[in-house]
Design a protein around this motif. Structure first.
Motif, PDB file in Angstrom:
ATOM      1  N   PRO A  16      -3.627   3.996  -0.182  1.00  0.00           N
ATOM      2  CA  PRO A  16      -2.277   3.794   0.345  1.00  0.00           C
ATOM      3  C   PRO A  16      -2.163   4.171   1.814  1.00  0.00           C
ATOM      4  O   PRO A  16      -2.894   5.019   2.319  1.00  0.00           O
ATOM      5  CB  PRO A  16      -1.438   4.748  -0.517  1.00  0.00           C
ATOM      6  CG  PRO A  16      -2.389   5.868  -0.859  1.00  0.00           C
ATOM      7  CD  PRO A  16      -3.717   5.192  -1.049  1.00  0.00           C
ATOM      8  N   VAL A  17      -1.202   3.526   2.494  1.00  0.00           N
ATOM      9  CA  VAL A  17      -0.823   3.983   3.827  1.00  0.00           C
ATOM     10  C   VAL A  17       0.298   5.009   3.724  1.00  0.00           C
ATOM     11  O   VAL A  17       0.508   5.818   4.623  1.00  0.00           O
ATOM     12  CB  VAL A  17      -0.380   2.818   4.737  1.00  0.00           C
ATOM     13  CG1 VAL A  17      -1.520   1.834   4.945  1.00  0.00           C
ATOM     14  CG2 VAL A  17       0.856   2.109   4.191  1.00  0.00           C
ATOM     15  N   LEU A  18       1.048   4.961   2.598  1.00  0.00           N
ATOM     16  CA  LEU A  18       2.119   5.915   2.340  1.00  0.00           C
ATOM     17  C   LEU A  18       1.987   6.416   0.915  1.00  0.00           C
ATOM     18  O   LEU A  18       1.973   5.627  -0.030  1.00  0.00           O
ATOM     19  CB  LEU A  18       3.496   5.269   2.539  1.00  0.00           C
ATOM     20  CG  LEU A  18       4.708   6.168   2.262  1.00  0.00           C
ATOM     21  CD1 LEU A  18       4.777   7.307   3.283  1.00  0.00           C
ATOM     22  CD2 LEU A  18       6.009   5.356   2.287  1.00  0.00           C
ATOM     23  N   ALA A  47      -5.806   9.189   7.058  1.00  0.00           N
ATOM     24  CA  ALA A  47      -4.850   8.285   7.717  1.00  0.00           C
ATOM     25  C   ALA A  47      -3.739   7.842   6.770  1.00  0.00           C
ATOM     26  O   ALA A  47      -3.330   6.681   6.775  1.00  0.00           O
ATOM     27  CB  ALA A  47      -5.588   7.067   8.278  1.00  0.00           C
ATOM     28  N   THR A  48      -3.277   8.761   5.940  1.00  0.00           N
ATOM     29  CA  THR A  48      -2.220   8.470   4.981  1.00  0.00           C
ATOM     30  C   THR A  48      -0.996   9.322   5.299  1.00  0.00           C
ATOM     31  O   THR A  48      -1.102  10.544   5.392  1.00  0.00           O
ATOM     32  CB  THR A  48      -2.689   8.760   3.542  1.00  0.00           C
ATOM     33  OG1 THR A  48      -3.858   7.994   3.258  1.00  0.00           O
ATOM     34  CG2 THR A  48      -1.609   8.402   2.532  1.00  0.00           C
ATOM     35  N   SER A  49       0.141   8.674   5.466  1.00  0.00           N
ATOM     36  CA  SER A  49       1.398   9.393   5.632  1.00  0.00           C
ATOM     37  C   SER A  49       1.910   9.796   4.255  1.00  0.00           C
ATOM     38  O   SER A  49       1.599   9.156   3.250  1.00  0.00           O
ATOM     39  CB  SER A  49       2.420   8.526   6.353  1.00  0.00           C
ATOM     40  OG  SER A  49       1.903   8.084   7.590  1.00  0.00           O
ATOM     41  N   VAL A  50       2.714  10.858   4.211  1.00  0.00           N
ATOM     42  CA  VAL A  50       3.177  11.397   2.937  1.00  0.00           C
ATOM     43  C   VAL A  50       4.694  11.509   2.956  1.00  0.00           C
ATOM     44  O   VAL A  50       5.284  12.001   3.925  1.00  0.00           O
ATOM     45  CB  VAL A  50       2.560  12.783   2.655  1.00  0.00           C
ATOM     46  CG1 VAL A  50       3.099  13.367   1.337  1.00  0.00           C
ATOM     47  CG2 VAL A  50       1.033  12.690   2.604  1.00  0.00           C
ATOM     48  N   LEU A  51       5.320  11.037   1.875  1.00  0.00           N
ATOM     49  CA  LEU A  51       6.743  11.240   1.632  1.00  0.00           C
ATOM     50  C   LEU A  51       6.851  12.104   0.383  1.00  0.00           C
ATOM     51  O   LEU A  51       6.309  11.749  -0.665  1.00  0.00           O
ATOM     52  CB  LEU A  51       7.458   9.902   1.436  1.00  0.00           C
ATOM     53  CG  LEU A  51       8.971   9.943   1.236  1.00  0.00           C
ATOM     54  CD1 LEU A  51       9.674  10.531   2.462  1.00  0.00           C
ATOM     55  CD2 LEU A  51       9.516   8.554   0.933  1.00  0.00           C
ATOM     56  N   LEU A  52       7.558  13.214   0.502  1.00  0.00           N
ATOM     57  CA  LEU A  52       7.474  14.278  -0.490  1.00  0.00           C
ATOM     58  C   LEU A  52       8.858  14.659  -0.987  1.00  0.00           C
ATOM     59  O   LEU A  52       9.762  14.920  -0.186  1.00  0.00           O
ATOM     60  CB  LEU A  52       6.800  15.492   0.172  1.00  0.00           C
ATOM     61  CG  LEU A  52       6.710  16.827  -0.541  1.00  0.00           C
ATOM     62  CD1 LEU A  52       5.676  16.759  -1.651  1.00  0.00           C
ATOM     63  CD2 LEU A  52       6.338  17.920   0.458  1.00  0.00           C
ATOM     64  N   ILE A  53       9.057  14.678  -2.310  1.00  0.00           N
ATOM     65  CA  ILE A  53      10.211  15.332  -2.921  1.00  0.00           C
ATOM     66  C   ILE A  53       9.723  16.671  -3.458  1.00  0.00           C
ATOM     67  O   ILE A  53       8.726  16.723  -4.182  1.00  0.00           O
ATOM     68  CB  ILE A  53      10.790  14.512  -4.092  1.00  0.00           C
ATOM     69  CG1 ILE A  53      11.406  13.209  -3.611  1.00  0.00           C
ATOM     70  CG2 ILE A  53      11.840  15.327  -4.838  1.00  0.00           C
ATOM     71  CD1 ILE A  53      11.900  12.322  -4.743  1.00  0.00           C
ATOM     72  N   LYS A  56       0.819  -1.216   0.000  1.00  0.00           N
ATOM     73  CA  LYS A  56       0.000   0.000   0.000  1.00  0.00           C
ATOM     74  C   LYS A  56       0.854   1.269   0.000  1.00  0.00           C
ATOM     75  O   LYS A  56       0.618   2.207   0.755  1.00  0.00           O
ATOM     76  CB  LYS A  56      -0.963   0.002   1.191  1.00  0.00           C
ATOM     77  CG  LYS A  56      -2.028  -1.082   1.135  1.00  0.00           C
ATOM     78  CD  LYS A  56      -2.980  -0.827  -0.010  1.00  0.00           C
ATOM     79  CE  LYS A  56      -4.120  -1.836  -0.064  1.00  0.00           C
ATOM     80  NZ  LYS A  56      -5.028  -1.596  -1.217  1.00  0.00           N
ATOM     81  N   VAL A  57       1.865   1.262  -0.873  1.00  0.00           N
ATOM     82  CA  VAL A  57       2.698   2.444  -1.091  1.00  0.00           C
ATOM     83  C   VAL A  57       2.412   2.933  -2.506  1.00  0.00           C
ATOM     84  O   VAL A  57       2.676   2.225  -3.479  1.00  0.00           O
ATOM     85  CB  VAL A  57       4.193   2.122  -0.922  1.00  0.00           C
ATOM     86  CG1 VAL A  57       5.042   3.358  -1.239  1.00  0.00           C
ATOM     87  CG2 VAL A  57       4.479   1.633   0.493  1.00  0.00           C
ATOM     88  N   ALA A  58       1.852   4.128  -2.628  1.00  0.00           N
ATOM     89  CA  ALA A  58       1.497   4.695  -3.936  1.00  0.00           C
ATOM     90  C   ALA A  58       2.415   5.863  -4.244  1.00  0.00           C
ATOM     91  O   ALA A  58       3.015   6.452  -3.344  1.00  0.00           O
ATOM     92  CB  ALA A  58       0.040   5.148  -3.946  1.00  0.00           C
ATOM     93  N   ARG A  59       2.508   6.219  -5.530  1.00  0.00           N
ATOM     94  CA  ARG A  59       3.384   7.336  -5.894  1.00  0.00           C
ATOM     95  C   ARG A  59       2.821   8.115  -7.072  1.00  0.00           C
ATOM     96  O   ARG A  59       1.982   7.607  -7.842  1.00  0.00           O
ATOM     97  CB  ARG A  59       4.784   6.847  -6.239  1.00  0.00           C
ATOM     98  CG  ARG A  59       4.891   6.169  -7.595  1.00  0.00           C
ATOM     99  CD  ARG A  59       6.340   5.900  -7.987  1.00  0.00           C
ATOM    100  NE  ARG A  59       7.081   7.127  -8.227  1.00  0.00           N
ATOM    101  CZ  ARG A  59       8.385   7.159  -8.526  1.00  0.00           C
ATOM    102  NH1 ARG A  59       9.073   6.034  -8.595  1.00  0.00           N
ATOM    103  NH2 ARG A  59       8.986   8.302  -8.750  1.00  0.00           N
TER     104      ARG A  59
END
Length: 301
Positions: free
Chosen positions: A205-207, A237-243, A111-114
């Motif tokens: 996604p969770v991330l 309830a989704t964490s975000v990783l951001l560039i 469950k990691v989307a981009r």
């Protein structure tokens, strides 16, 4: 205030392309319910890290782990690594080693989307169809791989309605509901950016990994993007990783910032800590650490 448990752990991540070390011994943690920004000058290795996390690259070395559910599952990490398995799924959640998974399983199981720096929509499909494509796997299962769908079985009709409802929810949240039947390629650039995020969110996604989501946006569109990302974090309830290169976006919405330079981590902390870090300033100015004050004075910073 209690510290949130880790959602993602990147440990000793190294990516080599021949003799070039694009990322070297990188480690950081992204916590549940937070927005983590990965920043650095051009060529710092940010997108390479994203490609390793999302399964597009298999890293040369290192471990990338994600936990769903109970934080206690982290206690199983070493045992899972020794067994050589990809994941461990229990009643209280799941533990996934992303470096061992192809990209489609990173998305479907972990469950990691981009999204991508260069927009990758199906431009000939409608806006709504783009979001239904993101739900293709569960719809195919519900259709019995087409047969039940052809027969119009009730379970498939329910799954189809649920998929459309989910798509409409994200279209409403991104301000695109009134354009649902238009070709995605006909949307303005900023709307295409929002649609790509909506499509990623339709996979639950969770991330969510966002690669330069503010690229090419005007200030009004960037402000709307900030609100959307905060809504994703706070309400879904989704964490975000951001560039992101737009520091106004990074500093305004991030809880945690990791800074890379030539594939090496040079800072890791809150936005305020990173903003005032001399190594970070030196990397962005392209000067040695001990020259930062002189350059700042020269350009009036």
């Amino acid at each position: 205030m209690a510290v949130a448990p880790p959602l993602l752990r990147v440990e000793h991540l190294t990516m080599r392309f021949g003799g070039l070390v694009a990322v070297g011994d990188l480690g950081f943690t992204a916590r549940r319910g937070e927005i983590t920004a990965l920043i650095g000058p051009n060529g710092a290795g940010k997108t390479t890290v994203f490609n390793c996390i999302t399964g597009f690259y298999k890293p040369t070395e290192g471990r990338i782990a994600v936990v769903h559910g109970e934080a206690g599952l982290w206690d199983e990490l070493e045992a899972l690594t020794r067994r050589g398995d990809r994941h461990l799924t229990l009643a209280n959640g799941g533990l996934f080693l992303l470096e061992r998974m192809p990209d489609h399983l990173v998305s479907r199981q972990a469950k990691v989307a981009r999204t991508f720096q260069n927009i990758r929509l199906f431009s000939g499909m409608t806006v709504l169809e783009n979001l239904l494509v993101a739900q293709h796997a569960p719809l195919m299962l519900a259709s019995g791989f087409s047969l039940l769908g052809v027969l119009g079985v009730a379970s498939y009709r329910r799954a189809e309605r649920a998929a459309i409802d989910k798509a409409k929810h994200w279209l409403a949240l991104t301000g695109l509901l009134d354009r649902a039947d238009e070709p995605a390629g006909a949307l303005p650039y900023g709307a295409q950016r929002r649609l790509e995020i909506a499509r990623a969110m339709c996979t639950d996604p969770v991330l969510l990994c966002l690669d330069e989501p503010a690229a090419g946006l005007n200030p009004r569109e960037s402000a709307a993007l900030n609100e959307l990302i905060l809504t994703i974090r706070d309400r879904h309830a989704t964490s975000v990783l951001l560039i992101e290169h737009d520091m106004s976006v990074v500093m305004e919405i991030s809880d945690h910032v990791v800074v890379l330079d030539y594939g090496v981590k040079i800072a890791d902390g809150t936005p305020e800590e990173v903003r005032n870090d001399q190594k970070v300033i030196a990397a962005y100015l392209g000067v040695a650490d001990d020259e930062v004050e002189a350059v700042e004075a020269e350009v009036g910073l």
